[in-house]
Design a protein around this motif. Sequence first.
Motif, mmCIF file in Angstrom:
data_model
loop_
_atom_site.group_PDB
_atom_site.id
_atom_site.type_symbol
_atom_site.label_atom_id
_atom_site.label_comp_id
_atom_site.label_asym_id
_atom_site.label_seq_id
_atom_site.Cartn_x
_atom_site.Cartn_y
_atom_site.Cartn_z
ATOM 1 N N ALA A 8 1.159 -1.311 -0.091
ATOM 2 C CA ALA A 8 0.059 -0.027 0.101
ATOM 3 C C ALA A 8 0.794 1.237 -0.107
ATOM 4 N N ILE A 9 0.545 2.242 -0.886
ATOM 5 C CA ILE A 9 1.500 3.191 -1.215
ATOM 6 C C ILE A 9 0.541 4.499 -0.873
ATOM 7 N N LEU A 10 -0.624 4.555 -1.076
ATOM 8 C CA LEU A 10 -1.575 5.682 -0.847
ATOM 9 C C LEU A 10 -2.919 5.160 -0.413
ATOM 10 N N THR A 135 -2.691 -2.128 -8.168
ATOM 11 C CA THR A 135 -4.174 -2.605 -7.602
ATOM 12 C C THR A 135 -4.895 -1.398 -6.900
ATOM 13 N N LEU A 136 -5.865 -0.765 -7.458
ATOM 14 C CA LEU A 136 -6.527 0.099 -6.642
ATOM 15 C C LEU A 136 -7.581 -0.608 -5.958
ATOM 16 N N SER A 137 -7.627 -0.340 -4.655
ATOM 17 C CA SER A 137 -8.716 -1.086 -3.751
ATOM 18 C C SER A 137 -9.845 0.157 -3.694
ATOM 19 N N ASP A 142 -7.974 -3.413 1.399
ATOM 20 C CA ASP A 142 -7.479 -4.605 1.149
ATOM 21 C C ASP A 142 -8.029 -5.128 0.052
ATOM 22 N N LEU A 143 -7.199 -6.154 -0.693
ATOM 23 C CA LEU A 143 -7.213 -6.404 -2.170
ATOM 24 C C LEU A 143 -8.613 -7.239 -2.105
ATOM 25 N N TYR A 144 -8.904 -7.915 -1.020
ATOM 26 C CA TYR A 144 -10.143 -8.856 -1.311
ATOM 27 C C TYR A 144 -11.556 -8.557 -0.952
ATOM 28 N N HIS A 152 -9.916 4.644 -0.379
ATOM 29 C CA HIS A 152 -9.424 3.694 -1.518
ATOM 30 C C HIS A 152 -7.756 3.817 -1.401
ATOM 31 N N THR A 153 -7.256 2.478 -1.624
ATOM 32 C CA THR A 153 -6.018 2.249 -1.289
ATOM 33 C C THR A 153 -5.373 1.938 -2.597
ATOM 34 N N VAL A 154 -4.189 2.675 -2.989
ATOM 35 C CA VAL A 154 -3.348 2.044 -4.250
ATOM 36 C C VAL A 154 -2.213 1.108 -3.647
ATOM 37 N N HIS A 155 -2.059 -0.012 -4.437
ATOM 38 C CA HIS A 155 -0.931 -0.868 -4.156
ATOM 39 C C HIS A 155 0.083 -1.367 -5.243
#
Length: 190
Positions: A8-10, A135-137, A142-144, A152-155
């Motif tokens: 996770a970066i953002l 991936t943008l959650s 999380d991814l799932y 919202h999280t950018v991975h």
Amino acid sequence: MSNSDAAAILTTHDPALAIRAVRTLLGIADTTGAEVDFEAVIRSPEVLARVREVLPALKWSAAAGVEHGSSDAGDDPARCLPVRVFDWCHPLDLAEPFIASLGPDAAAVRFDLEAWPEVPEAGLERVSQKYAYLTLSVNSRDLYQDEPSDDHTVHVHVRYAALAEDTARIEWLADQVGGRFTGRVETAPL
């Protein structure tokens, strides 16, 4: 099939900021032949209708299990809500319309890239397709979609179990979007 680690970066409450970060990262990556995959949990008929406008041949199964309905069986998803979406291998230009269609429902939008580029000034070598994912959650941390959230999280993905060697790339990519690597990592089967 192999695994990667998704860092996770953002994380932001602002969907426009998350999308700008994704656009920036796509601008850095080699997107030759890139595709986007969608995974989501759709809970309402309104969201389902909007998603089906973007993906008319939507691939889904009932969240209660495929025996309760699926696209493979030709069932009506509106009668099987909530449904889980697993719809892969789409052109990149469907990502933003899909995200806009989600409303409050959770999703993971995974971009399968050709490569992360070489960045000599940062000491980074080119990373091939096997570990070039983003991936943008959406509405999930999380991814799932197990951690629903209003943010919202950018991975960015790196080699599985090679975090120590790949931290420089994670941090460099985070810097490009005004984010930062907090150490939060998930294993992602690919």
